[in-house]
Write a protein that holds these residues in place. Structure first.
Motif, PDB file in Angstrom:
ATOM      1  N   ARG A  78       0.833  -1.205   0.000  1.00  0.00           N
ATOM      2  CA  ARG A  78       0.000   0.000   0.000  1.00  0.00           C
ATOM      3  C   ARG A  78       0.866   1.253   0.000  1.00  0.00           C
ATOM      4  NH1 ARG A  78      -1.973   3.862   3.272  1.00  0.00           N
ATOM      5  NH2 ARG A  78      -4.115   4.563   2.877  1.00  0.00           N
ATOM      6  N   VAL A  82       0.507   4.319  -2.636  1.00  0.00           N
ATOM      7  CA  VAL A  82       0.265   5.719  -2.251  1.00  0.00           C
ATOM      8  C   VAL A  82       1.324   6.626  -2.858  1.00  0.00           C
ATOM      9  CG1 VAL A  82       0.238   7.317  -0.297  1.00  0.00           C
ATOM     10  CG2 VAL A  82      -0.982   5.139  -0.138  1.00  0.00           C
ATOM     11  N   ASP A 100      -6.265  13.605  -0.844  1.00  0.00           N
ATOM     12  CA  ASP A 100      -5.277  12.813  -0.125  1.00  0.00           C
ATOM     13  C   ASP A 100      -5.055  11.490  -0.860  1.00  0.00           C
ATOM     14  OD1 ASP A 100      -3.632  11.483   1.607  1.00  0.00           O
ATOM     15  OD2 ASP A 100      -4.962  11.638   3.357  1.00  0.00           O
ATOM     16  N   ASN A 102      -3.857   8.895   0.172  1.00  0.00           N
ATOM     17  CA  ASN A 102      -4.153   7.783   1.067  1.00  0.00           C
ATOM     18  C   ASN A 102      -5.613   7.346   1.010  1.00  0.00           C
ATOM     19  OD1 ASN A 102      -1.724   7.091   2.957  1.00  0.00           O
ATOM     20  ND2 ASN A 102      -1.737   9.319   2.817  1.00  0.00           N
ATOM     21  N   THR A 103      -6.511   8.274   0.612  1.00  0.00           N
ATOM     22  CA  THR A 103      -7.944   7.988   0.675  1.00  0.00           C
ATOM     23  C   THR A 103      -8.658   8.264  -0.646  1.00  0.00           C
ATOM     24  OG1 THR A 103      -8.390  10.217   1.524  1.00  0.00           O
ATOM     25  CG2 THR A 103      -8.020   8.476   3.150  1.00  0.00           C
ATOM     26  N   LEU A 197      -6.711   2.078  -0.803  1.00  0.00           N
ATOM     27  CA  LEU A 197      -6.576   3.539  -0.708  1.00  0.00           C
ATOM     28  C   LEU A 197      -7.787   4.132   0.008  1.00  0.00           C
ATOM     29  CD1 LEU A 197      -5.121   4.234  -4.259  1.00  0.00           C
ATOM     30  CD2 LEU A 197      -3.896   4.169  -2.086  1.00  0.00           C
ATOM     31  N   TYR A 202      -5.683   3.116   5.983  1.00  0.00           N
ATOM     32  CA  TYR A 202      -4.710   4.041   6.561  1.00  0.00           C
ATOM     33  C   TYR A 202      -4.651   3.854   8.077  1.00  0.00           C
ATOM     34  CZ  TYR A 202      -2.473   8.337   8.135  1.00  0.00           C
ATOM     35  OH  TYR A 202      -1.626   9.222   8.760  1.00  0.00           O
TER      36      TYR A 202
END
Length: 425
Positions: A78, A82, A100, A102-103, A197, A202
């Motif tokens: 991951r 990212v 972001d 990450n998301t 993601l 996270y």
């Protein structure tokens, strides 16, 4: 250790059975300086490890448990994903902000972040391309193969006085035991880029709101996530390079005409070996039957072989992989531009093929049918090929979609008719 040997010898001298277990119990308790065996404590640790486990497990010697190995590897992959999204955001003109990486797979206000991205940055890459990348499936196959071998032997010597003619007779006895234990643990799991993601992942990788019964995913125990350090003694428990693997896959994927599957097979082998021995010699007493010497030896080895196979696949296959000159025109037209397939099916299929090829290499034996053929049926057992919207769910053909819908409607009507007949209406 020496005390246990002498005690076993004394029991034999008293007419009891010679017992090897006190020696193993002494090894399990550990060494004390007063035992006179302090110099072999390190070896005894390995010997006790290999001698006491009835069901050898990875967790016996691994610095982190199995579930933590898998979690750390997925979080490492991951991290590479990212990083690649960050690069894509920076490469856009203008650069993407207020999103972001990450998301990006999450939703905001009930709408997918990818759709919001294209509303706010309409000049970015095509929305269909982003959705294709978000639907990439990742399949993992883990194998932990452990073999333990233990050897123990002992010997004793007696001196027996003989009256006529006067003298002595030396008598000896010995025995050994060999044991082998093997355990093999295999399991599979899957992810998607979109699923990784997200805020949930996270939080998971950064140890946020985790249960008290967890092994930390990151060495620092707090955000931001960092991979486990590389471990030379037990490599599978450290960084295994999945972040670099996903980066390589994505850099190849952006090349023209290279949207396909990617597989990696990693094998790590760790071997332990230990041995310990002891001997006792006693001064004989004249004219008496006495034990005069004894020796014991223990040896243990353990071979841990770990394999990690990972496969990443787009939901869209290249047409050149599916068409043949012998296929009918309808099928050729159907695959123009590529099939829209279930990405999980494609990732599992690619993993099956690489696993079958690996087995052929291991056993130096080719199957009658190539893995590309045999894996079709086995993968179909677990995943549908299509999506049921733009193509048929089972085969993945667009021209079969209408027939599938007709059959489905007929089956519903027949089921309803039978239910009405059963109820007497």
């Amino acid at each position: 250790m020496r005390t246990s040997i002498v005690e076993s010898i004394r029991q034999l001298g008293r007419g009891r059975n010679f017992d090897l277990w006190p020696l193993k119990r002494a090894a399990a308790r550990g060494c004390r300086p007063s035992s006179g065996a302090g110099g072999i404590c390190a070896v005894l640790a390995v010997t006790a490890l290999t001698g006491c486990s009835i069901h050898p497990l990875v967790d016996d010697v691994s610095p982190i448990p199995t579930e933590a190995i898998v979690a750390a590897a997925r979080c490492e992959l991951r991290l590479g994903l990212v990083h690649q999204v960050e690069v894509w955001f920076a490469d856009e003109d203008p650069p993407v902000t207020r999103f972001d990486p990450n998301t990006i797979g999450d939703k905001t206000g009930g709408e997918d972040n990818v759709k919001l991205l294209h509303k706010r940055f309409p000049n970015t890459a095509k929305q269909d391309d982003w959705e294709q990348y978000m639907d990439i499936a990742i399949a993992y196959e883990w194998t932990f193969d452990i073999t333990e071998t233990n050897h123990a032997d002992a010997s004793v010597g007696f001196r027996l006085p003989v009256l006529n003619p006067a003298g002595t007779v030396d008598v000896g006895a010995g025995g050994n035991a060999n044991t082998t234990r093997q355990a093999k643990r295999t399991f599979k799991n899957q992810d998607t880029f979109k699923g990784l993601l997200t805020q949930n992942w996270y939080n998971f990788c950064n140890d946020i709101n985790r249960s008290v019964e967890y092994f930390p995913n990151t060495p620092t125990g707090r955000p931001p996530f960092e991979p486990q350090p590389e471990r030379g003694l037990y490599p599978i428990t450290g960084s295994i390079g999945l972040a670099r693997a996903v980066t390589s896959f994505l850099k190849i994927a952006v090349q023209e005409g290279a949207l396909d599957t990617f597989t990696d097979e990693l094998t790590f082998t760790t071997a332990f070996d230990g041995r310990v021995g002891g001997a006792v010699t006693l001064a004989p007493v004249p004219k008496e039957f006495r034990l005069v010497n004894a020796s014991t030896n223990f040896a243990g080895s353990r071979l841990d072989m770990h394999k990690v196979k990972i496969s990443m696949a787009f939901p869209k296959a290249r047409a050149t992989q599916k068409t043949e000159k012998q296929k009918v025109d309808e099928l050729l037209n159907d695959v123009k531009g590529g099939y829209e397939l279930n990405a999980q099916w494609r990732a599992a299929y690619a993993l099956c093929v690489v696993d079958a090829r690996s087995r052929e290499d291991d056993f130096k034996l080719l199957r009658l049918d190539p893995p590309e053929v045999t894996c079709l049926k086995s993968t179909d057992t677990f995943y549908p090929r299509g999506n049921g919207r733009t193509n048929s769910l089972i085969e993945g053909h667009r021209f079969d979609l209408l027939d599938q819908r007709v059959r489905s409607e007929l089956e519903k009507r027949e089921k309803k008719r039978l239910e009405q007949r059963g109820s007497g209406t």
